[in-house]
Design an enzyme around this catalytic site. Structure first.
Site, PDB file in Angstrom:
ATOM      1  CE  LYS A  23      -3.812  -0.614   2.347  1.00  0.00           C
ATOM      2  NZ  LYS A  23      -4.492  -0.897   3.631  1.00  0.00           N
ATOM      3  NE  ARG A  93      -5.307   3.397   3.748  1.00  0.00           N
ATOM      4  CZ  ARG A  93      -5.352   3.561   2.433  1.00  0.00           C
ATOM      5  NH1 ARG A  93      -4.725   4.586   1.870  1.00  0.00           N
ATOM      6  NH2 ARG A  93      -5.989   2.699   1.673  1.00  0.00           N
ATOM      7  N   GLY A 102      -8.593  -7.742   4.323  1.00  0.00           N
ATOM      8  CA  GLY A 102      -9.398  -7.927   5.528  1.00  0.00           C
ATOM      9  C   GLY A 102      -8.638  -8.446   6.729  1.00  0.00           C
ATOM     10  CG  MET A 104      -3.181  -6.362   8.286  1.00  0.00           C
ATOM     11  SD  MET A 104      -2.497  -7.216   9.674  1.00  0.00           S
ATOM     12  CE  MET A 104      -0.817  -7.084   9.235  1.00  0.00           C
ATOM     13  NE  ARG A 337      -5.972  -4.663  -3.352  1.00  0.00           N
ATOM     14  CZ  ARG A 337      -6.513  -4.693  -2.140  1.00  0.00           C
ATOM     15  NH1 ARG A 337      -5.765  -4.562  -1.082  1.00  0.00           N
ATOM     16  NH2 ARG A 337      -7.807  -4.849  -1.981  1.00  0.00           N
ATOM     17  CG  HIS A 455     -14.958 -10.749   4.249  1.00  0.00           C
ATOM     18  ND1 HIS A 455     -15.238 -12.062   4.531  1.00  0.00           N
ATOM     19  CD2 HIS A 455     -13.672 -10.545   4.597  1.00  0.00           C
ATOM     20  CE1 HIS A 455     -14.159 -12.617   5.060  1.00  0.00           C
ATOM     21  NE2 HIS A 455     -13.196 -11.718   5.106  1.00  0.00           N
ATOM     22  CB  SER A 765      11.594 -41.511  -8.055  1.00  0.00           C
ATOM     23  OG  SER A 765      10.420 -40.758  -7.858  1.00  0.00           O
ATOM     24  N   GLY A 767      10.916 -39.778  -2.937  1.00  0.00           N
ATOM     25  CA  GLY A 767       9.605 -39.979  -2.317  1.00  0.00           C
ATOM     26  C   GLY A 767       9.563 -39.084  -1.105  1.00  0.00           C
ATOM     27  CB  CYS A 832       7.057 -39.681  -7.256  1.00  0.00           C
ATOM     28  SG  CYS A 832       7.771 -40.770  -6.015  1.00  0.00           S
ATOM     29  CE1 TYR A 852       9.626 -38.120 -12.203  1.00  0.00           C
ATOM     30  CE2 TYR A 852      11.659 -38.627 -13.363  1.00  0.00           C
ATOM     31  CZ  TYR A 852      10.676 -38.974 -12.450  1.00  0.00           C
ATOM     32  OH  TYR A 852      10.740 -40.165 -11.784  1.00  0.00           O
TER      33      TYR A 852
HETATM   34  P1  ADP Z   1      -7.940  -2.236   3.642  1.00  0.00           P
HETATM   35  O1  ADP Z   1      -6.556  -2.730   3.440  1.00  0.00           O
HETATM   36  O2  ADP Z   1      -8.739  -3.086   4.565  1.00  0.00           O
HETATM   37  O3  ADP Z   1      -8.621  -1.884   2.378  1.00  0.00           O
HETATM   38  P2  ADP Z   1      -7.424   0.557   3.958  1.00  0.00           P
HETATM   39  O4  ADP Z   1      -6.271   1.050   4.719  1.00  0.00           O
HETATM   40  O5  ADP Z   1      -7.263   0.578   2.485  1.00  0.00           O
HETATM   41  O6  ADP Z   1      -7.787  -0.879   4.484  1.00  0.00           O
HETATM   42  O7  ADP Z   1      -8.617   1.459   4.402  1.00  0.00           O
HETATM   43  C1  ADP Z   1      -9.924   1.097   4.709  1.00  0.00           C
HETATM   44  C2  ADP Z   1     -10.872   2.076   4.065  1.00  0.00           C
HETATM   45  O8  ADP Z   1     -10.650   3.400   4.477  1.00  0.00           O
HETATM   46  C3  ADP Z   1     -10.753   2.076   2.566  1.00  0.00           C
HETATM   47  O9  ADP Z   1     -12.032   2.179   1.994  1.00  0.00           O
HETATM   48  C4  ADP Z   1      -9.941   3.300   2.289  1.00  0.00           C
HETATM   49  O10 ADP Z   1     -10.180   3.806   1.017  1.00  0.00           O
HETATM   50  C5  ADP Z   1     -10.414   4.254   3.373  1.00  0.00           C
HETATM   51  N1  ADP Z   1      -9.374   5.226   3.697  1.00  0.00           N
HETATM   52  C6  ADP Z   1      -8.135   4.938   4.118  1.00  0.00           C
HETATM   53  N2  ADP Z   1      -7.396   6.073   4.278  1.00  0.00           N
HETATM   54  C7  ADP Z   1      -8.204   7.095   3.946  1.00  0.00           C
HETATM   55  C8  ADP Z   1      -8.029   8.506   3.881  1.00  0.00           C
HETATM   56  N3  ADP Z   1      -6.852   9.078   4.189  1.00  0.00           N
HETATM   57  N4  ADP Z   1      -9.062   9.255   3.491  1.00  0.00           N
HETATM   58  C9  ADP Z   1     -10.247   8.670   3.180  1.00  0.00           C
HETATM   59  N5  ADP Z   1     -10.479   7.357   3.219  1.00  0.00           N
HETATM   60  C10 ADP Z   1      -9.475   6.552   3.591  1.00  0.00           C
HETATM   61 MG    MG Z   2      -7.857  -0.769   1.023  1.00  0.00          MG
HETATM   62 MG    MG Z   3     -10.439  -3.717   5.664  1.00  0.00          MG
END
Ligand code: ADP
Ligand code: MG
Ligand code: MG
Length: 877
Positions: A23, A93, A102, A104, A337, A455, A765, A767, A832, A852
């Site tokens: 990120k 974040r 989902g 962290m 990403r 999710h 081979s 195992g 194998c 192989y």
């Molecule tokens: P995840 O990895 O679970 O997507 P994120 O860190 O991307 O967690 O953030 C969770 C949500 O909060 C996402 O929808 C993201 O776009 C929003 N968000 C994160 N940082 C900001 C920010 N600085 N301003 C507005 N929205 C944010």
């Molecule tokens: Mg995100």
């Molecule tokens: Mg999240």
């Protein structure tokens, strides 16, 4: 010089993923290419590792650096933490090297307190927004930092909505939200016993620690194990100034993919929610609008967004998954990403990108996750039965594939039922990260709520599991483990079938048909074959499996287990007679009955393999596995053999072993009963001669494999029997057919003395199932009981039976290759064990120079792709 632990977005770039996490690296990259990104900084993964080294503390040096960067951020944004004129609010974040959806948690609107919220409220003239931010902040902070369950806060919101007679969060007024904030803080105090922190810096430190801590939560650990992410990587933390999507109806937040992640179609795909913040879109609080609708309602922001999408795809040369926010009509990019996608769309996108001239074939091969191919290879619904099965309902086609199983309602049940061999479909209102293991255990997932980016949908696509989401027609009765759909009540244990490609839900069990490799799949596999060096064989015990593997591109058989055929009802009597024989004559008589059966099995397999090499292994398991346990079977055997029941029982008792897997099995059987080796050699050679006669266009070279060798003399002993028997048969047939005699390397002693063993072997081979078992000193069947404790304590990160232990077992493999080739340069080398189809293990096999890998039929394409990736990676380094 001391390490640098913080980087402004302007200081980083996309190549710094290891240090800044995915990120953070991409926020920096987007900043560099001039996209509108709210500015901030990243705290490195090394700071996370340091936090753990310091006994889960942020040391003063790192703390000071974070404070220094907050000041830099204040200068850049012109806002200040806790300021009464222009307060700075940030998001905190997490972001590991590999994206962990989902896993962290994120905190938004950090920096707010009672005073600051009043300032914001007055200055903006938008008190509703200010209080909405504040109550969200308290909620997220409490949940993430203090682990006060989300549930309590959601209950308070629901209660407030009920009291006000409204259904949607957005209908709550500033006053309502203010009251909620008060209630939330009271809840926090009740649970934690302290006041909610008011100092933004204290809040920030709490949040950073929480992100570091979340690296070690149980969900994250499970996800890492499934995805080969080492614990040692750590996570980075991003501190970013907020963009607000919740300031009114000219604001909003969205998620989008530059191409369709389910089909690969080159068309913007996503959802947008007005007057919303953060995860509102994915959490399903309100139903978002499709991205196309955003074009009508927010033409300016949408036009900016389209340009950004093009820029990003051209830049990254891959499909992007983005998060963005619109604040008063202005676009802010919050994340990009390489998007997760279904296996089918991954293949389409790879081919399209090659055709668009964006990438070359090697890049296309490298961008497909080998394990994801698995779902494409598995059966699809039988179209004929499908037509006749009643459709119970339909919803979003969230993740493709066909699933058929019994209904369960909780992740725990899914896990428990699957563990006892049941196929289950998990039906939930919605899923959350706690459900991961249950989702993994299920054939398919059906949810009542949630869209294409919910999710359940995201995780199911990642796992390649079929998912149908957002079926609002379901009336769920979780308490009684039942639901109604289309007028019918479905109960726990009822059969249900899901089609994740169409979103249809079927009442009952629908049989499935086999998949084939064509179209884009075939094209990518063609490229893979062009670049790989390793050959790919299969483990197959029947003509059916062999034919299947051939269709998937197997270039031979690396392992045929002869004993599997003995369990057939018409054969087991003969093998039992052989085991219970007292004299060589009796045994030979029983073996004579088995010989033609084995010969015809082998002919079938040779035919299915169309002249490709076939390795057949001699009888391997301990004999007691074959003896009867039922009284009636024992009586029948006694009658067949002209013995008394008690005589048979005595023989059976004498076969008992304390540790059968280390007992009388493998080549030890041939040493005690050479007749067995004679019979199996005859069957193998005669089958090959017969097939050679029928197919002069093939060159049959049967490969005879002697298992469980630990000493060169035992191999030499059995080999001599093989050679005498085979040579006589070949001579008698007037043929010049060649054959190979080799051994499995599965006992550590064999690996250690490989330079002696290789003098008697045409091939080795590995195992690796037994080799792993014997090297670790624990068995695959029993390890399950304690491995979890080893994962928890970080002693082992993976199951060594699934992923080759390169350090220990791998060292034996490497050593045996070198020792073996040093005395026998023509020695042919393969593997194998189950590991032959595991991508990281395949890469290892490539590196140590095996000829192989051999794996189960369904993993053949995976191994072909993994082998190509290993070769491509090696060439790049
Ligand atoms: P995840 O990895 O679970 O997507 P994120 O860190 O991307 O967690 O953030 C969770 C949500 O909060 C996402 O929808 C993201 O776009 C929003 N968000 C994160 N940082 C900001 C920010 N600085 N301003 C507005 N929205 C944010
Ligand atoms: Mg995100
Ligand atoms: Mg999240």
């Amino acid at each position: 010089m001391s390490k640098k632990y913080c980087y402004l977005f302007t200081e980083g770039n996309a190549n710094m993923r290891e240090l800044l996490g995915g990120k953070g690296a991409n926020l920096a990259e987007m900043t560099n290419i001039g996209l509108p990104v709210p500015q901030g900084f990243t705290i490195t993964t090394e700071a996370c590792t340091q936090y753990y080294e310091d006994g889960k503390q942020i040391n003063p040096e790192i703390m000071a650096e974070i404070m220094e960067y907050i000041e830099k951020m204040e200068t850049i944004t012109g806002k200040k933490f806790g300021d009464l004129e222009n307060p700075l609010l940030v998001s905190v974040r997490s972001g590991a090297r590999a994206s962990m959806p989902g896993m962290m948690d994120t905190i938004l609107n950090l920096g707010l307190n009672e005073t600051v919220v009043e300032v914001l409220s007055k200055k903006s003239g938008n008190p509703r927004w200010a209080w909405d931010c504040y109550r969200r902040f308290i909620q997220m902070y409490s949940d993430v930092v203090m682990e006060v369950g989300k549930k309590y806060f959601e209950q308070l919101i629901d209660k407030m909505k009920a009291e006000r007679g409204v259904t949607q969060d957005v209908e709550l007024t500033a006053e309502d939200l203010k009251e909620l904030a008060v209630q939330f803080k009271a809840e926090y105090k009740a649970k934690i016993g302290e006041e909610f922190p008011t100092d933004p810096k204290e809040q920030l430190m709490g949040a950073v620690k929480a992100v570091f801590r979340s690296w070690d939560n149980p969900r994250a650990n499970v996800y890492r194990r499934d995805n080969d992410i080492p614990y040692s990587w750590g996570t980075a933390v991003n501190v970013q100034s907020m963009a607000f999507g919740n300031m009114g109806d000219d604001c909003g937040t969205g998620v989008a993919f530059t191409r369709n992640p389910a089909t690969g179609e080159k068309k913007l795909f996503g959802e947008f929610l007005t007057n919303a913040q953060g995860e509102d879109v994915v959490a399903g609080v309100r139903t978002p609008m499709p991205i196309a609708e955003m074009a009508e309602k927010f033409p300016e922001a949408f036009a900016q967004f389209e340009t950004v999408c093009k820029t990003l795809e051209d830049h990254y040369r891959d499909m992007q998954d983005m998060e963005f926010t619109v604040e008063h009509g202005k676009l802010f990019m919050l994340q990009t990403r390489n998007g997760k996608r279904t296996p089918a769309s991954a293949l389409k996108i790879a081919c399209d990108l090659v055709d668009e001239g964006m990438i070359d074939e090697k890049k296309a091969v490298a961008m497909i996750e080998p394990r994801s191919l698995d779902t494409l290879l598995h059966p699809q619904f039988d179209a004929n039965v499908l037509k006749e099965t009643p459709v119970a309902g339909s919803a979003l086609a969230a993740s493709p594939g066909a699933a058929c199983g019994k209904i369960v309602f909780t992740a725990e049940d899914a896990k428990a039922w699957a563990a006892r061999g049941e196929k289950v479909v998990l039906v939930r209102l919605e899923t959350s990260p706690e459900d991961i293991e249950g989702m993994k255990a299920a054939q398919g997932i059906l949810t009542v709520r949630g869209g294409m980016t919910s999710h359940a949908a995201v995780v199911a696509r990642g796992m390649g599991t079929c998912c149908v989401s957002g079926c609002s027609a379901i009336a769920m009765d979780e308490e009684n483990k039942q639901f109604t759909l289309g007028g019918k009540t479905f109960r726990e244990g009822d059969w249900l079938s899901l089609d994740g490609s169409t979103g249809k839900i079927y009442d009952g069990a629908i049989p499935t048909v086999d998949a084939s490799i064509g179209g884009e799949f075939g094209r990518v596999m063609g490229w893979a074959d062009k670049y790989r060096r390793l050959q790919v064989r299969t483990n197959a015990d029947t003509p059916h499996d062999a034919a299947q593997a051939r269709k998937f591109g197997a270039q031979g058989i690396g392992l045929t287990r002869t004993e599997h055929m003995f369990f057939n009802e018409d054969r087991i009597p003969a093998i039992r007679e052989m085991i219970c024989a007292d004299t060589v004559e009796q045994r030979e008589k029983a073996l004579a009955k088995l010989e033609p059966m084995q010969q015809s099995d082998f002919e079938g397999i040779y035919e299915a393999m169309e002249g490709c090499p076939v390795t057949i292994r001699f009888l391997d398991p301990p004999l007691h596995e074959f003896v009867p346990t039922e009284e009636a079977d024992i009586e029948k055997l006694a009658a067949d053999m002209g013995k008394s029941v008690s005589e048979i029982k005595t023989i059976i008792a004498s076969l008992h072993e304390f540790n059968p897997m280390m007992g009388h099995r493998g080549c030890r059987l041939d040493v005690t009963y050479p007749e067995i080796a004679v019979m199996q050699t005859r069957a193998i050679i005669k089958a090959a001669l017969a097939v050679q006669a029928r197919h002069p266009e093939w060159t049959m070279v049967p490969e005879i494999m002697i298992p469980l060798v630990g000493e060169v003399k035992e191999l030499a002993y059995v080999k001599k029997i093989v050679v005498e028997t085979a040579d006589a048969l070949i001579k008698e047939a007037g043929s010049s057919m060649e054959y190979l005699v080799g051994t499995m390397i599965e006992i550590p002693r064999a690996a250690i003395t490989a330079d002696e063993i290789a003098t008697e072997a045409d091939f080795f081979s590995f195992g690796t199932n037994d080799l792993t078992q014997m090297t670790f000193g624990f068995s695959r069947d029993d390890a399950g009981k304690f491995l979890d404790a080893y994962y928890d304590k970080k002693i082992y990160e993976n199951d060594p039976f699934a992923k080759l232990d390169q350090k220990g077992v791998g060292k034996l493999v490497d050593m045996a290759c070198k020792l073996g080739r040093s005395v026998n340069p023509k020695l042919h080398l393969g593997i194998c064990g189950e590991h032959g189809g595991d991508p990281s293990s395949v890469e290892f096999c490539h590196k140590v120079g095996l000829d192989y890998v051999s794996c189960s039929p369904f993993r053949v394409p995976i191994a072909r792709l993994a082998a190509a990736q290993a070769a491509i990676k090696e060439a790049q380094n």
